[in-house]
Design a protein around this motif. Structure first.
Motif, PDB file in Angstrom:
ATOM      1  N   ASP A  85      -1.229   9.671   4.729  1.00 38.03           N
ATOM      2  CA  ASP A  85      -0.659   8.833   4.860  1.00 38.03           C
ATOM      3  C   ASP A  85      -0.549   8.679   3.643  1.00 38.03           C
ATOM      4  N   LEU A  86       0.202   8.136   1.971  1.00 33.96           N
ATOM      5  CA  LEU A  86      -0.284   7.935   1.325  1.00 33.96           C
ATOM      6  C   LEU A  86      -0.860   6.123   1.011  1.00 33.96           C
ATOM      7  N   SER A  87       0.122   5.721   1.962  1.00 33.97           N
ATOM      8  CA  SER A  87       0.578   4.039   1.793  1.00 33.97           C
ATOM      9  C   SER A  87      -0.621   3.087   2.404  1.00 33.97           C
ATOM     10  N   THR A  88      -1.381   4.349   4.135  1.00 34.48           N
ATOM     11  CA  THR A  88      -2.395   3.188   4.666  1.00 34.48           C
ATOM     12  C   THR A  88      -3.347   4.771   4.444  1.00 34.48           C
ATOM     13  N   GLY A  89      -3.619   5.573   3.765  1.00 35.50           N
ATOM     14  CA  GLY A  89      -4.847   6.447   3.606  1.00 35.50           C
ATOM     15  C   GLY A  89      -5.000   7.348   5.015  1.00 35.50           C
ATOM     16  N   GLU A  90      -4.659   7.540   5.194  1.00 29.43           N
ATOM     17  CA  GLU A  90      -4.628   8.050   6.929  1.00 29.43           C
ATOM     18  C   GLU A  90      -4.352   9.758   6.694  1.00 29.43           C
ATOM     19  N   VAL A  91      -5.828  10.706   7.313  1.00 33.33           N
ATOM     20  CA  VAL A  91      -5.259  11.845   6.656  1.00 33.33           C
ATOM     21  C   VAL A  91      -6.013  13.014   7.762  1.00 33.33           C
ATOM     22  N   VAL A  92      -4.817  13.438   8.105  1.00 33.05           N
ATOM     23  CA  VAL A  92      -5.053  14.324   9.969  1.00 33.05           C
ATOM     24  C   VAL A  92      -5.083  15.634   8.941  1.00 33.05           C
TER      25      VAL A  92
ATOM     26  N   ASN B  34      -6.161  19.292  11.163  1.00 32.12           N
ATOM     27  CA  ASN B  34      -6.331  20.325  11.967  1.00 32.12           C
ATOM     28  C   ASN B  34      -6.636  19.272  13.012  1.00 32.12           C
ATOM     29  N   GLY B  35      -5.538  18.405  13.194  1.00 31.91           N
ATOM     30  CA  GLY B  35      -5.894  17.437  14.164  1.00 31.91           C
ATOM     31  C   GLY B  35      -6.993  16.902  14.739  1.00 31.91           C
ATOM     32  N   GLU B  36      -7.999  16.517  12.989  1.00 34.51           N
ATOM     33  CA  GLU B  36      -8.375  15.867  13.149  1.00 34.51           C
ATOM     34  C   GLU B  36      -8.894  14.225  12.338  1.00 34.51           C
ATOM     35  N   THR B  37      -8.538  13.166  12.168  1.00 33.07           N
ATOM     36  CA  THR B  37      -7.807  11.818  11.690  1.00 33.07           C
ATOM     37  C   THR B  37      -9.189  11.721  10.763  1.00 33.07           C
ATOM     38  N   PHE B  38      -9.007  10.935   9.589  1.00 28.90           N
ATOM     39  CA  PHE B  38      -9.860  10.599   8.639  1.00 28.90           C
ATOM     40  C   PHE B  38      -9.467   9.638   7.789  1.00 28.90           C
ATOM     41  N   GLU B  39      -9.918   8.304   7.251  1.00 28.78           N
ATOM     42  CA  GLU B  39      -9.555   7.160   6.868  1.00 28.78           C
ATOM     43  C   GLU B  39      -9.882   7.830   4.838  1.00 28.78           C
ATOM     44  N   PHE B  40      -8.869   6.980   3.766  1.00 30.52           N
ATOM     45  CA  PHE B  40      -9.606   7.178   2.930  1.00 30.52           C
ATOM     46  C   PHE B  40      -8.994   5.836   2.587  1.00 30.52           C
ATOM     47  N   ALA B  41      -8.655   5.663   0.833  1.00 26.17           N
ATOM     48  CA  ALA B  41      -7.806   4.181   0.415  1.00 26.17           C
ATOM     49  C   ALA B  41      -6.777   4.877  -0.204  1.00 26.17           C
ATOM     50  N   PRO B  42      -6.020   4.041   0.488  1.00 26.53           N
ATOM     51  CA  PRO B  42      -4.230   4.485  -0.002  1.00 26.53           C
ATOM     52  C   PRO B  42      -3.919   4.807  -1.437  1.00 26.53           C
ATOM     53  N   LEU B  43      -2.920   5.207  -1.341  1.00 24.30           N
ATOM     54  CA  LEU B  43      -2.744   4.920  -3.010  1.00 24.30           C
ATOM     55  C   LEU B  43      -2.459   3.493  -3.662  1.00 24.30           C
ATOM     56  N   SER B  44      -3.087   3.107  -4.765  1.00 27.48           N
ATOM     57  CA  SER B  44      -2.970   1.206  -5.248  1.00 27.48           C
ATOM     58  C   SER B  44      -0.941   1.124  -4.926  1.00 27.48           C
ATOM     59  N   GLU B  45      -0.708   0.199  -5.264  1.00 21.68           N
ATOM     60  CA  GLU B  45       0.764  -0.077  -5.343  1.00 21.68           C
ATOM     61  C   GLU B  45       1.795  -0.057  -5.862  1.00 21.68           C
ATOM     62  N   THR B  46       0.638  -0.756  -7.377  1.00 22.23           N
ATOM     63  CA  THR B  46       1.655   0.263  -8.291  1.00 22.23           C
ATOM     64  C   THR B  46       1.683   1.860  -8.659  1.00 22.23           C
ATOM     65  N   VAL B  47       0.548   2.428  -8.012  1.00 22.05           N
ATOM     66  CA  VAL B  47       1.277   4.186  -7.895  1.00 22.05           C
ATOM     67  C   VAL B  47       2.060   4.823  -7.212  1.00 22.05           C
ATOM     68  N   GLN B  48       1.744   3.569  -5.753  1.00 24.15           N
ATOM     69  CA  GLN B  48       2.666   3.328  -5.065  1.00 24.15           C
ATOM     70  C   GLN B  48       3.892   3.078  -5.821  1.00 24.15           C
ATOM     71  N   ARG B  49       4.414   1.941  -6.447  1.00 24.32           N
ATOM     72  CA  ARG B  49       5.811   2.111  -7.220  1.00 24.32           C
ATOM     73  C   ARG B  49       6.450   2.682  -8.260  1.00 24.32           C
ATOM     74  N   THR B  50       5.926   3.630  -8.631  1.00 25.37           N
ATOM     75  CA  THR B  50       6.088   4.220  -9.094  1.00 25.37           C
ATOM     76  C   THR B  50       6.216   6.023  -8.998  1.00 25.37           C
ATOM     77  N   LEU B  51       6.129   6.026  -7.825  1.00 30.15           N
ATOM     78  CA  LEU B  51       6.346   7.388  -6.929  1.00 30.15           C
ATOM     79  C   LEU B  51       7.595   7.143  -6.396  1.00 30.15           C
TER      80      LEU B  51
END
Lengths: 166, 397
Positions: A121-128, A130-147
């Motif tokens: 999830d690019l906006s929350t930074g949640e990565v799943v 093989n069933g395991e969940t990890f948290e990373f930094a989400p994309l910045s708002e500028t980058v999300q806006r460009t995308l």
């Protein structure tokens, strides 16, 4: 758009632009670049893997080397929909976002093998993975806006008032 | 503020700035070459504006594949010619040289100017104090249209030079030494400023070589400051030039660096001296000084490609070109030469190359199995004569 799932192709550290799109292929017609995607890494078997897997997961310094935008274009045209790496070279990272190919910084390369399922999830930074969940930094708002515009050019058109805000 | 912050703030029209700030900076020059221009032109036209921000500050250079080695390459040149005619921008398409050298020779770039070129070696202009930011085609197209670039203010590392250089080492050896010190990604999204009394050991040309390869260390902006160390930096590293030995980057990474002494004696088949990294007159002088008394080894191809026509003209005037050719080397037209593997000297798995260029990734000059070593022009030309890697200043050199 902010959540992307798929199967992974695993790569190592320092995947450079000569591996992603060799110099000899740079003058090839734009719409044929996918034929040369990862042509500089013959041992990877990319052409076969991309048939079933569409998320690349790599280690440090992905995309180091040249500023050639043909490199992310080749991957995007070949069907890659997201690149996850422990780190990206600056110009490659910006090129990818500018052409609407999402890139995401996360250290998961040791947690996956070819063909594993991953969801980001690019906006929350949640990565799943093989069933395991990890948290990373989400994309910045500028980058999300460009995308959200599909890249820099439509964003600039909106900024200049040529197109109405999306 | 350090000098990168000072100049970025000035270009953005703000009084102060700090790492992490997002600025929209006014750019001084915007350029692209024959590999990056065709996509940039398409992207520029997709924006839908009818002019570039300032035609006098937009330039394109045909340097990577000149003369065209394929019809497709020539089609790209036509696109650049049409663009220059339509928008009144500068075009250098007759072998004037590599874009970073052409910028230096044809434009009055000032310290602190922000230069945006769709090429990773844009940082070369840091040798004369300008802020060179390499981008891809799309960002370059946006800069041509708006005259602006979005910049995230980087943290800065300051290298402070002291001491005196030995006659056997040059700017190339310094940047290779720093590549070993920092690795390929420590400086990613960071800036690198080189200061200290030791900067006086390097001419502007040598400083351009040092800054050119900043991108190989991942650096966003690389430039020379002055004798005073910078303030407001994340880290300061002192380097005593008196200890610096000839360095060489071994296959397959520009940061896989060793002292030349550790690989001396390795047999080689090709030597390349030139490019935006080491194709200036001082580099050509190193080649001339050795080849005026020695021949290139019979089993070695030696390719020499000056960074610009002006440099080649000067070599001709001084009589160096003829000496270099008569010693068994081949003088190519000014430009990028074989550096990036599209033409003019590609290699096979049997080849071992010593090159003064900037990258030795697998396949950079042809076969992914060819071994490429990166070194100074002096190391390269001495190795060409002996037919094996030679350490300058060593007894057997």
């Amino acid at each position: 758009m902010t959540k992307i799932s798929g199967k992974v192709i695993v790569l190592g550290d320092n995947v450079d632009t000569d591996q992603i799109l060799p110099g000899y292929a740079m003058a090839e017609p734009f719409e044929t670049l996918s034929n040369f995607a990862m042509a500089g890494a013959p041992g990877l078997d990319f052409k076969d893997k991309i048939k079933t897997c569409d998320i690349m997961v790599a280690g440090r310094n992905f995309g180091c080397g040249s500023s050639r935008e043909q490199a992310p274009h080749a991957l995007k045209q070949a069907g890659v929909k997201l690149i996850i790496a422990q780190g990206f070279a600056r110009i490659f990272r910006r090129n990818s976002i500018n052409i609407g190919l999402p890139v995401f910084v996360a250290d998961v390369v040791d947690k996956v093998k070819d063909g594993d399922e991953i969801s980001v999830d690019l906006s929350t930074g949640e990565v799943v993975v093989n069933g395991e969940t990890f948290e990373f930094a989400p994309l910045s708002e500028t980058v999300q806006r460009t995308l959200s515009y599909g890249g820099l050019i439509p964003r600039v058109r909106a900024d200049l008032g040529i197109d109405k805000e999306a | 503020m350090n000098r990168i912050e000072k100049w970025l703030a000035q270009a953005a029209g703000v009084k102060t700035t700090k790492p992490g700030d997002d600025l929209s900076c006014q750019v001084a020059y915007v350029g692209a070459h024959d590999v990056t221009s065709p996509i940039a032109i398409d992207q520029f036209e997709a924006i839908g504006v009818d002019r570039v921000f300032d035609p006098d500050r937009v330039f394109m250079v045909v340097d990577h594949i000149y003369p065209a080695s394929t019809e497709k390459a020539r089609q790209g040149v036509w696109k650049m010619k049409d663009f220059a005619e339509r928008y009144g921008t500068h075009l250098f398409e007759k072998g004037e040289g590599v874009i970073h050298q052409v910028l230096h020779e044809k434009f009055d770039v000032q310290p602190g100017d922000i230069v945006v070129i769709a090429d990773s070696h844009t940082c070369t202009c840091g040798g004369y104090g300008a802020i060179g930011i390499g981008v891809g085609s799309t960002e370059q197209a946006a800069a041509m249209a708006t005259g602006k670039l979005d910049v995230e203010v980087p943290e800065v590392v300051n290298v402070v030079l002291t001491g005196k250089l030995s006659p056997y080492v040059s700017g190339k050896d310094l940047i290779l030494f720093l590549a070993a010190e920092f690795g390929a990604d420590y400086l990613t999204d960071r800036g690198l400023i080189i200061s200290g009394p030791g900067i006086n050991e390097f001419s502007i040309a040598e400083r351009m070589t040092v800054c050119n390869m900043g991108t190989e260390l991942g650096s966003m902006i690389t430039l020379f400051g002055d004798e005073e160390p910078e303030t407001d930096v994340m880290r300061t590293l002192e380097v005593d030039l008196s200890d610096l030995k000839p360095q060489i980057a071994c296959p397959f990474s520009p940061v896989n660096v060793k002292p030349v002494s550790e690989v001396a004696g390795t047999p080689i088949t090709q030597v390349a001296v030139g490019s935006c990294t080491n194709g200036r007159l001082n580099d050509m002088e190193q080649v001339y000084n050795v080849l005026k008394d020695h021949k290139v080894a019979s089993h070695v191809n030696m390719l020499v490609f000056p960074a610009s026509r002006e440099i080649q003209n000067e070599m001709d005037r001084l009589g160096w070109s003829e000496v270099i050719r008569n010693a068994g080397a081949t003088l190519l037209n000014p430009g990028c030469g074989p550096c990036f593997g599209a033409h003019e000297g590609l290699v096979t798995p049997r080849d071992v190359v010593v090159s003064s260029t900037n990258r030795n990734f697998p396949g950079r000059m042809g076969s992914t199995e060819a071994q490429i070593y990166l070194a100074s022009p002096l190391t390269a030309v001495l190795s060409a004569v002996k037919g094996e890697i030679v350490e300058p200043g060593a007894e057997n050199a």
